[in-house]
Design a protein around this motif. Structure first.
Motif, PDB file in Angstrom:
ATOM      1  N   MET A   1       0.806  -1.191  -0.140  1.00 16.45           N
ATOM      2  CA  MET A   1       0.024   0.006  -0.118  1.00 16.45           C
ATOM      3  C   MET A   1       0.690   1.095   0.117  1.00 16.45           C
ATOM      4  N   GLU A   2       0.644   2.141  -0.982  1.00 16.22           N
ATOM      5  CA  GLU A   2       1.318   3.534  -0.772  1.00 16.22           C
ATOM      6  C   GLU A   2       0.733   4.081   0.369  1.00 16.22           C
ATOM      7  N   LYS A   3       1.315   5.064   0.708  1.00 17.66           N
ATOM      8  CA  LYS A   3       1.463   5.562   2.268  1.00 17.66           C
ATOM      9  C   LYS A   3       0.263   6.567   1.816  1.00 17.66           C
ATOM     10  N   ASN A   4      -0.268   7.055   0.567  1.00 16.13           N
ATOM     11  CA  ASN A   4      -1.351   8.084   0.529  1.00 16.13           C
ATOM     12  C   ASN A   4      -2.713   7.338   0.504  1.00 16.13           C
ATOM     13  N   PHE A   5      -2.689   6.078   0.843  1.00 16.35           N
ATOM     14  CA  PHE A   5      -3.772   5.176   1.043  1.00 16.35           C
ATOM     15  C   PHE A   5      -4.313   5.567   2.872  1.00 16.35           C
ATOM     16  N   PHE A   6      -3.036   5.919   3.348  1.00 14.27           N
ATOM     17  CA  PHE A   6      -3.259   5.769   4.974  1.00 14.27           C
ATOM     18  C   PHE A   6      -3.829   7.320   5.278  1.00 14.27           C
ATOM     19  N   LYS A   7      -4.932   7.589   6.086  1.00 14.34           N
ATOM     20  CA  LYS A   7      -5.294   8.578   6.163  1.00 14.34           C
ATOM     21  C   LYS A   7      -4.409   9.513   7.317  1.00 14.34           C
ATOM     22  N   GLN A   8      -3.762  10.584   7.174  1.00 22.35           N
ATOM     23  CA  GLN A   8      -2.817  10.959   8.175  1.00 22.35           C
ATOM     24  C   GLN A   8      -3.710  11.460   9.322  1.00 22.35           C
TER      25      GLN A   8
ATOM     26  N   GLU B   1      -3.490  -9.241  18.756  1.00 18.96           N
ATOM     27  CA  GLU B   1      -3.306  -8.475  19.712  1.00 18.96           C
ATOM     28  C   GLU B   1      -3.036  -6.741  19.483  1.00 18.96           C
ATOM     29  N   GLU B   2      -2.161  -6.730  18.589  1.00 19.22           N
ATOM     30  CA  GLU B   2      -2.053  -5.447  18.231  1.00 19.22           C
ATOM     31  C   GLU B   2      -3.128  -4.502  17.713  1.00 19.22           C
ATOM     32  N   CYS B   3      -3.981  -5.334  16.912  1.00 19.45           N
ATOM     33  CA  CYS B   3      -5.139  -4.807  16.316  1.00 19.45           C
ATOM     34  C   CYS B   3      -6.120  -4.329  17.343  1.00 19.45           C
ATOM     35  N   THR B   4      -6.377  -5.345  18.259  1.00 17.38           N
ATOM     36  CA  THR B   4      -7.178  -5.110  19.620  1.00 17.38           C
ATOM     37  C   THR B   4      -6.673  -3.797  20.258  1.00 17.38           C
ATOM     38  N   GLN B   5      -5.298  -3.489  20.362  1.00 13.98           N
ATOM     39  CA  GLN B   5      -5.064  -2.626  21.084  1.00 13.98           C
ATOM     40  C   GLN B   5      -5.604  -1.440  20.549  1.00 13.98           C
ATOM     41  N   ILE B   6      -5.033  -1.237  19.213  1.00 11.68           N
ATOM     42  CA  ILE B   6      -5.591  -0.047  18.199  1.00 11.68           C
ATOM     43  C   ILE B   6      -6.916   0.210  18.282  1.00 11.68           C
ATOM     44  N   LEU B   7      -8.049  -0.697  18.405  1.00 13.43           N
ATOM     45  CA  LEU B   7      -9.343  -0.663  18.562  1.00 13.43           C
ATOM     46  C   LEU B   7      -9.670  -0.189  19.837  1.00 13.43           C
ATOM     47  N   VAL B   8      -8.993  -0.584  21.017  1.00 19.22           N
ATOM     48  CA  VAL B   8      -9.231   0.074  22.407  1.00 19.22           C
ATOM     49  C   VAL B   8      -8.918   1.263  22.484  1.00 19.22           C
ATOM     50  N   ARG B   9      -7.434   1.668  22.108  1.00 15.64           N
ATOM     51  CA  ARG B   9      -7.023   2.976  22.320  1.00 15.64           C
ATOM     52  C   ARG B   9      -7.081   4.229  21.551  1.00 15.64           C
TER      53      ARG B   9
ATOM     54  N   ALA C   1     -14.252   4.956  10.200  1.00 22.13           N
ATOM     55  CA  ALA C   1     -14.132   5.265   8.618  1.00 22.13           C
ATOM     56  C   ALA C   1     -13.010   4.303   8.139  1.00 22.13           C
ATOM     57  N   SER C   2     -12.081   4.848   7.320  1.00 26.52           N
ATOM     58  CA  SER C   2     -11.218   4.170   6.736  1.00 26.52           C
ATOM     59  C   SER C   2     -10.014   3.464   7.692  1.00 26.52           C
ATOM     60  N   ASP C   3      -9.904   4.115   8.684  1.00 23.06           N
ATOM     61  CA  ASP C   3      -8.791   3.439   9.872  1.00 23.06           C
ATOM     62  C   ASP C   3      -9.611   2.186  10.291  1.00 23.06           C
ATOM     63  N   LEU C   4     -10.922   2.401  10.563  1.00 24.07           N
ATOM     64  CA  LEU C   4     -11.741   1.015  11.088  1.00 24.07           C
ATOM     65  C   LEU C   4     -11.490   0.094  10.154  1.00 24.07           C
ATOM     66  N   ARG C   5     -11.916   0.252   8.901  1.00 25.19           N
ATOM     67  CA  ARG C   5     -11.911  -0.665   7.944  1.00 25.19           C
ATOM     68  C   ARG C   5     -10.520  -1.391   7.448  1.00 25.19           C
ATOM     69  N   LEU C   6      -9.285  -0.607   7.646  1.00 27.88           N
ATOM     70  CA  LEU C   6      -8.029  -1.129   7.697  1.00 27.88           C
ATOM     71  C   LEU C   6      -7.878  -2.122   8.687  1.00 27.88           C
ATOM     72  N   VAL C   7      -8.144  -1.762   9.797  1.00 27.62           N
ATOM     73  CA  VAL C   7      -8.004  -2.497  11.146  1.00 27.62           C
ATOM     74  C   VAL C   7      -8.858  -3.980  10.826  1.00 27.62           C
TER      75      VAL C   7
ATOM     76  N   PHE D   1     -11.892  -2.554   2.119  1.00 29.88           N
ATOM     77  CA  PHE D   1     -11.193  -1.147   2.589  1.00 29.88           C
ATOM     78  C   PHE D   1     -11.239  -0.031   1.888  1.00 29.88           C
ATOM     79  N   VAL D   2     -10.962  -0.416   0.510  1.00 30.76           N
ATOM     80  CA  VAL D   2     -11.037   0.809  -0.632  1.00 30.76           C
ATOM     81  C   VAL D   2     -12.338   1.536  -0.641  1.00 30.76           C
ATOM     82  N   ARG D   3     -13.392   0.518  -1.079  1.00 27.37           N
ATOM     83  CA  ARG D   3     -14.789   0.987  -1.319  1.00 27.37           C
ATOM     84  C   ARG D   3     -15.645   1.093  -0.237  1.00 27.37           C
ATOM     85  N   GLY D   4     -15.141   0.403   1.036  1.00 31.32           N
ATOM     86  CA  GLY D   4     -16.481   0.471   1.944  1.00 31.32           C
ATOM     87  C   GLY D   4     -17.410  -0.393   1.583  1.00 31.32           C
TER      88      GLY D   4
END
Length: 240
Positions: A1-8, A70-78, A83-89, A217-220
């Protein structure tokens, strides 16, 4: 994935966390690809050392799945992503589950390879297994490439290749069914081939799943349990 796919994000740490789970998915995918390739080579060529390596190395894939989950769970909790961040996880969680199960199928193929005799490898079904194996290996590689770049067009193309994998599987099973009916004494060995073919067919199914997560992820859009045509429409945004 190119970095521009990530929301900054304002939090640079959050950006790093998202990029890191994506990177680790690709590491896990590479391990699974290697495991599957070696299992198929062991089956086709009688490489017992490779079969044993596949069987005993499955723990590496399992450990990565646990770590990533475990890392994904921590991201969800913290981070409580939206939107797209949630879809990525979510896509990562689902992808690592499928990768772990592909690893399980590779382990089964490795175990079956230990049972095949030299005579088995010179007969049609084993050769056809090799062809099916090469096809699903290519599917997995291309699905992971689509995931790496979040390329929905490639994801659709790879998903459609599962049709050929299913067709190859059906040919093998029908041939073996005829063989078992005509030569009952071959049933035990033929069943080993059937179960190996089934494992390979499942790899194709799971490669398609990974492609579906790219579209999600891309189209939701959730394109599970839809036709290939519907998947293509959702991927391109064509609602006709």
């Amino acid at each position: 994935m190119e970095k521009n796919f990530f929301k900054q994000h304002i939090s640079q740490r959050f950006n790093v966390e998202l990029e890191e789970i994506h990177r680790k998915v690709m590491v896990m995918g590479g391990l699974v690809e290697e495991q599957l390739s070696e299992a198929i080579k062991a089956m086709a060529e009688g490489r017992m050392e490779l079969a044993e390596k596949v069987v005993i190395s499955d723990y590496k894939v399992n450990a990565l799945e646990v770590q990533l989950d475990e890392e994904c769970t921590q991201i969800l909790v913290r981070r409580q992503p939206t939107a797209s961040d949630l879809r990525l996880v979510v896509a990562v969680i689902k992808t690592i589950t499928d990768l772990e199960r592909i690893g399980d199928e590779a382990e089964r193929i490795g175990r079956m390879a230990l049972h095949f005799l030299e005579l088995d490898r010179k007969t049609g079904p084993i050769q056809e297994l090799g062809e099916l194996g090469a096809h699903v290996c290519s599917m997995l590689h291309s699905a992971l490439d689509a995931f790496a770049r979040m390329d929905v067009e490639q994801a659709v193309r790879v998903a459609q290749q599962d049709i050929h994998a299913d067709s190859q599987y059906e040919v093998i099973v029908h041939r073996l069914m005829d063989q078992m009916m005509n030569y009952p004494e071959t049933i035990p060995r033929a069943m080993d081939v059937v179960w190996t073919a089934r494992s390979l067919e499942r790899v194709g199914d799971r490669a398609r799943n990974i492609c579906e997560y790219v579209v999600y992820f891309v189209r939701g859009k959730n394109v599970r349990h839809t036709s290939y045509e519907q998947m293509a429409r959702e991927a391109t945004g064509d609602r006709r």
